[in-house]
Write an enzyme that holds these catalytic residues in place. Structure first.
Site, short mmCIF file in Angstrom:
data_model
loop_
_atom_site.label_atom_id
_atom_site.label_comp_id
_atom_site.label_asym_id
_atom_site.label_seq_id
_atom_site.Cartn_x
_atom_site.Cartn_y
_atom_site.Cartn_z
CG HIS A 49 68.17 50.19 61.01
ND1 HIS A 49 69.10 51.19 61.17
CD2 HIS A 49 67.39 50.59 59.97
CE1 HIS A 49 68.89 52.14 60.26
NE2 HIS A 49 67.85 51.79 59.52
CG ASN A 81 54.94 52.89 55.98
OD1 ASN A 81 53.90 52.40 55.55
ND2 ASN A 81 54.95 53.71 57.03
CB THR A 117 58.10 58.97 59.66
OG1 THR A 117 59.23 58.21 59.21
CG2 THR A 117 58.47 60.42 59.84
N PRO A 118 55.59 59.19 62.20
CG PRO A 118 55.28 59.71 64.45
CD PRO A 118 56.34 59.58 63.40
CD GLU A 161 71.22 55.65 54.26
OE1 GLU A 161 70.60 56.49 54.95
OE2 GLU A 161 70.63 54.75 53.61
CG HIS A 172 54.79 57.00 52.91
ND1 HIS A 172 55.89 57.82 52.91
CD2 HIS A 172 55.01 56.09 53.90
CE1 HIS A 172 56.73 57.43 53.86
NE2 HIS A 172 56.23 56.38 54.47
CG ASP A 195 67.61 50.27 56.06
OD1 ASP A 195 67.09 50.93 56.97
OD2 ASP A 195 68.28 50.78 55.15
CG ASP A 196 63.74 50.19 54.31
OD1 ASP A 196 62.86 50.71 55.01
OD2 ASP A 196 64.84 50.75 54.07
C1 6MZ Z 1 67.46 52.91 52.58
N1 6MZ Z 1 67.98 53.74 53.60
C2 6MZ Z 1 67.26 54.63 54.33
N2 6MZ Z 1 67.88 55.77 54.74
C3 6MZ Z 1 67.22 56.72 55.41
N3 6MZ Z 1 65.93 56.62 55.75
C4 6MZ Z 1 65.27 55.52 55.39
C5 6MZ Z 1 65.89 54.46 54.69
N4 6MZ Z 1 64.98 53.49 54.53
C6 6MZ Z 1 63.83 53.93 55.08
N5 6MZ Z 1 63.99 55.17 55.57
C7 6MZ Z 1 62.98 56.05 56.22
O1 6MZ Z 1 61.85 55.26 56.58
C8 6MZ Z 1 60.67 55.76 55.93
C9 6MZ Z 1 59.72 54.63 55.62
O2 6MZ Z 1 59.22 54.08 56.82
P1 6MZ Z 1 58.14 54.83 57.76
O3 6MZ Z 1 57.18 55.56 56.84
O4 6MZ Z 1 58.91 55.76 58.64
O5 6MZ Z 1 57.51 53.70 58.50
C10 6MZ Z 1 61.20 56.48 54.70
O6 6MZ Z 1 60.28 57.44 54.23
C11 6MZ Z 1 62.49 57.10 55.24
O7 6MZ Z 1 62.22 58.29 55.96
ZN ZN Z 2 67.30 52.90 57.86
#
Ligand code: 6MZ
Ligand code: ZN
Length: 346
Positions: A15, A19, A98-99, A202, A65, A283-284
């Site tokens: 996961h 970005n 997300t494209p 979530e 972005h 996640d991120d």
């Molecule tokens: C923290 N919890 C979260 N919950 C929901 N969606 C999340 C997220 N973290 C990230 N994203 C999703 O991933 C996008 C960024 O990556 P991409 O531009 O797609 O590569 C965010 O804009 C959101 O849509």
């Molecule tokens: Zn996520």
């Protein structure tokens, strides 16, 4: 638990939003080139702890972005992120993104996807010891037509990439939009053979979660509010347990976004104690200043896991991946070839 042990343990990352996974170094490289003012804002956000709430996190995505608005930047981010996961001893990675269309830079959804596929291919050509798959993300605020376009692209690129694109992610600000409207297209995606990894519960949303669960997704992202004590219901818990739908659990993300009050209360414990399939994920990693090794270490320290537990937790993720049996077998032998050495040495 030593961070060093968690680093040495081979890992699976299931996961990771492209970005959100961008490192400070890549941000700096791209932002300085584009607009140093933007870099100042991003640097402030990136100082650990500054994310603080779900709202702030989604503000950060808007800033990111702005620098990832062209295919060159998307390629660089994907290339760097894959290298960074690999350096953290991640042997199998599923990236999701997300494209986006950005007419001013000439980027189309197709060229966005192709930039990521090229980065994956180039890392492969370098013989980096990591298998990378890719999920196309639908933002939950999207309407049916955008979602359908994403599913069509996923099907097309799954074929063109020879199986690197494996499925669909549903993500986006959980406080916005209604995932129920997207159920028909998600169902169709499953019917067309795409795997589904969906962000669910979530934040508390019993009815929506019930509806989406009817599709029986292949994996659930977060699932923070499934349990009745967290604003969910016993029915939701029972469905997830009964179908053994694996959960992608992201400890630091949930604590920073304040969807979990404190890491000690993280729902990992509830599901893990029942032997339910759980994958620790980042996640991120950029936005939350973390790494997969740090997330394993945090889980170990919070819930008193031993080295053997950590190893098993990581090994069991192999069965949750969206790749063919041969890849699973390869990964299992990779894990087994270092197991006794890693578990016996101090
Ligand atoms: C923290 N919890 C979260 N919950 C929901 N969606 C999340 C997220 N973290 C990230 N994203 C999703 O991933 C996008 C960024 O990556 P991409 O531009 O797609 O590569 C965010 O804009 C959101 O849509
Ligand atoms: Zn996520």
């Amino acid at each position: 638990m030593s961070l060093d042990f968690c680093k040495r343990t081979p890992k699976v990352e299931l996961h990771a939003h492209l970005n959100g996974s961008i490192s400070r170094e890549t941000i700096e490289k791209l932002a300085m080139k584009k607009n140093p003012e933007l870099y100042k804002d991003l640097r402030i956000c990136f100082d650990k702890g500054k994310a603080e709430t779900l709202d702030n996190v989604f503000q950060m995505f808007k800033l990111i972005h702005q620098i990832s608005d062209n295919t060159e930047a998307i390629y660089t981010i994907a290339y760097d992120v894959i290298h960074e996961f690999s350096a953290d001893n991640v042997k199998y990675l599923e990236l999701r993104s997300t494209p986006r269309d950005v007419p001013s830079s000439g980027m189309t959804k197709s060229s966005y996807i192709e930039a990521i596929l090229k980065a994956i291919e180039d890392c492969h050509k370098e013989n980096l010891d990591i298998v990378v798959k890719f999920l196309l993300a639908i933002d939950r605020r999207n309407d049916l037509s955008v979602a359908k376009e994403t599913v069509d692209l996923a099907e097309r690129y799954s074929r063109l990439s020879g199986g690197t694109v494996v499925g669909i992610d549903l993500s986006g600000d959980p406080t916005v939009g209604d995932a129920c409207t997207l159920v028909p297209i998600l169902r169709d995606a499953k019917f067309r053979g795409l795997k589904l990894a969906l962000h669910l519960a979530e934040v508390p949303a019993v009815e929506e979660t019930e509806e989406v669960l009817k599709i029986l997704p292949d994996r659930i992202g977060h699932g923070t509010c499934l349990h009745p004590n967290a604003g969910g219901s016993q029915g939701l818990v029972d469905t997830v347990l009964q179908h053994r739908i694996p959960l992608e659990l992201c400890l630091t993300s949930n604590v920073i976004c304040q969807t979990v009050a404190h890491v000690d209360n993280h729902h990992f414990k509830y599901w893990y104690d029942q032997g339910h399939p759980c994958a620790i994920c980042t996640d991120d990693k950029g936005v939350f200043s973390t790494s997969l090794s740090e997330e394993y270490c945090l889980a170990a320290e919070t819930f008193g896991l031993t080295r053997k537990d950590i190893w098993t937790l990581s090994y069991n993720c192999i069965d949750m991946i969206f790749a063919e049996e041969a890849v699973k077998q390869d990964l299992k032998s990779k894990w087994n070839s270092v197991k006794s050495y890693e578990l016996n040495c101090e």
